[in-house]
Design a protein around this motif. Structure first.
Motif, PDB file in Angstrom:
ATOM      1  N   TYR A 125      -4.104  23.966  18.751  1.00  0.00           N
ATOM      2  CA  TYR A 125      -4.708  23.951  20.089  1.00  0.00           C
ATOM      3  C   TYR A 125      -4.057  24.933  21.062  1.00  0.00           C
ATOM      4  O   TYR A 125      -4.713  25.454  21.972  1.00  0.00           O
ATOM      5  N   ILE A 128      -5.965  28.483  21.215  1.00  0.00           N
ATOM      6  CA  ILE A 128      -7.419  28.634  21.253  1.00  0.00           C
ATOM      7  C   ILE A 128      -7.984  28.237  22.606  1.00  0.00           C
ATOM      8  O   ILE A 128      -7.307  27.606  23.429  1.00  0.00           O
ATOM      9  N   THR A 129      -9.233  28.591  22.822  1.00  0.00           N
ATOM     10  CA  THR A 129      -9.925  28.273  24.067  1.00  0.00           C
ATOM     11  C   THR A 129     -10.825  27.048  23.890  1.00  0.00           C
ATOM     12  O   THR A 129     -11.033  26.578  22.767  1.00  0.00           O
ATOM     13  N   ASP A 132     -13.546  28.075  21.651  1.00  0.00           N
ATOM     14  CA  ASP A 132     -13.124  28.080  20.252  1.00  0.00           C
ATOM     15  C   ASP A 132     -13.184  26.671  19.665  1.00  0.00           C
ATOM     16  O   ASP A 132     -13.658  26.468  18.542  1.00  0.00           O
ATOM     17  N   MET A 135     -16.659  25.604  18.905  1.00  0.00           N
ATOM     18  CA  MET A 135     -17.191  26.296  17.730  1.00  0.00           C
ATOM     19  C   MET A 135     -16.620  25.724  16.433  1.00  0.00           C
ATOM     20  O   MET A 135     -17.320  25.623  15.426  1.00  0.00           O
ATOM     21  N   VAL A 136     -15.343  25.310  16.456  1.00  0.00           N
ATOM     22  CA  VAL A 136     -14.740  24.693  15.275  1.00  0.00           C
ATOM     23  C   VAL A 136     -15.448  23.379  14.953  1.00  0.00           C
ATOM     24  O   VAL A 136     -15.779  23.103  13.788  1.00  0.00           O
ATOM     25  N   SER A 139     -18.815  24.072  13.455  1.00  0.00           N
ATOM     26  CA  SER A 139     -18.679  24.517  12.078  1.00  0.00           C
ATOM     27  C   SER A 139     -18.416  23.347  11.138  1.00  0.00           C
ATOM     28  O   SER A 139     -19.008  23.254  10.053  1.00  0.00           O
ATOM     29  N   ASN A 172     -13.760  29.940  28.449  1.00  0.00           N
ATOM     30  CA  ASN A 172     -12.690  30.717  27.826  1.00  0.00           C
ATOM     31  C   ASN A 172     -11.304  30.289  28.293  1.00  0.00           C
ATOM     32  O   ASN A 172     -10.313  30.975  28.022  1.00  0.00           O
TER      33      ASN A 172
END
Length: 374
Positions: A125, A128-129, A132, A135-136, A139, A172
């Motif tokens: 953590y 990352i933003t 991010d 998005m993880v 996914s 971001n």
């Protein structure tokens, strides 16, 4: 218009009435609206209400409409009779889930994805933003659900002060020690989910008492709602009232979760006179927000089930653990501790064959052991 048969059957139960076929999300101009007449014909609204924005005919008193999806301009322009306000017959069916077994398998896969995301989050953590992180999670959900998966809505991911923005989106902003609020929904064919959890970032010792108290009270509200037994004729507003005994929040307690629309009928809020029905899927999401500091929201989905001839109960459907280190356990009632222990035992049993068992044990065992210590 793909549900004409349902609306036609609906009108048979309402003789002498017509129904407004419109949706605030798809029809922008009052002149575009259509009406299904008593004999099943579909005609422009202007054909049965005189002229647009100048309606004086008694015909409009026969038009049934759903105020939640009807642009307010229609209501005033055509002088609809508020006594004809009803729930759209298609929307009323949307949150009724008949394939409960299939839905629970879908939600189990969702929970596995959330757990995989959580484990990754704790390891990375600091680099990352918010975007991010969102998005993880997307996914991981796609891996579990397959090629037909799509997000039900844009994922909300807010760290610390950003979590206090109720309708924020992932930005971001770099993640930092504190908490991360993630609100995400999955869509797979006719299955839909809407889940919110709070994740601890860093050491719990650095979390303020005020935040822990907010998390604890929000969790108490969550437990109070999901364990309530209520009369079958009770309005959805009843559940909202229960949650507000513990926390105040400037949004509805929840909503139906539909096969088509993740934010479906019924609205579960203080002014709602909508009834709950057996096998409805609903989401409840009590929260507490301190602008500029933090936001807490805990959301899960429930199935309305029959408790006895007079009452309904709620069956919990989302088996994703809560954050033990954000709870002030001394402020929980014995019944709340017992519920958390049982819930996390079920989480462990359902997920142990699908996720890293050591990580799962770390997220569930303290809840179970706490009750054993008592």
């Amino acid at each position: 218009l793909g549900h004409i048969a349902t609306i036609s059957d609906f009108l048979e139960a309402h003789p002498g009435k017509q129904y407004l076929l419109t949706n605030i999300n798809t029809i922008k101009e009052p002149t575009h609206a259509l009406v299904m007449t008593e004999n099943g014909d579909i005609v422009p609204l202007t054909d049965v209400s005189n002229a647009p924005f100048n309606a004086t005919s008694n015909a409009v008193s026969n038009i049934l409409f759903d105020p939640d999806i009807t642009p307010i301009a229609y209501t005033f322009a055509h002088k609809f009779d508020i006594h004809n306000a009803i729930v759209d017959p298609i929307r009323a069916l949307d949150p009724i889930m008949n394939d409960i077994d299939g839905y629970e398998k879908f939600l189990l896969n969702d929970a596995v994805a959330w757990m995989n995301f959580w484990q990754k989050l704790e390891g990375v953590y600091s680099g990352i933003t918010e975007l991010d992180a969102a998005m993880v999670l997307e996914s991981d959900r796609k891996k579990m659900h397959g090629k037909n998966f799509k997000p039900a809505f844009e994922t909300i991911a807010g760290c610390n002060e950003n979590a206090a923005k109720i309708h924020t989106t992932a930005s971001n902003k770099m993640l930092e020690d504190g908490v991360l609020l993630v609100d995400a929904g999955s869509k797979l064919d006719e299955y839909t989910s809407d889940i919110t959890r709070i994740f601890l970032l860093g050491c719990a010792k650095n979390i303020s008492y005020e935040l822990k108290k907010a998390y604890t009270n929000t969790l108490k509200a969550h437990i109070a709602v999901v364990t309530e037994i209520f009369a079958k004729d009770m309005h959805a507003s009843y559940l909202d009232q229960i949650a507000r005994k513990y926390v105040h929040f400037d949004h509805a307690l929840g909503h139906g979760v539909g096969k088509e629309d993740v934010h479906a009928y019924p609205a579960i809020r203080l002014d709602s006179n909508m009834p709950l029905k057996e096998n409805m899927i609903i989401a409840i999401e009590p929260g507490f927000y301190v602008p500029g500091e933090f936001g807490i929201r805990l959301e899960s989905m429930l199935q309305v089930i029959e408790h006895d001839e007079q009452n309904y109960a709620l069956k919990y459907l989302v088996f994703i653990p809560f954050e033990y280190d954000l709870i002030i356990y001394d402020q929980l009632e014995e019944s709340e501790r017992a519920w958390l222990s049982k819930f996390h035992q079920i989480c462990y049993d359902k997920l142990k064959e699908h996720v890293d068992v050591s990580f799962l044990n770390a997220k569930t065992s303290k809840f179970i052991e706490y009750v054993k210590r008592d």
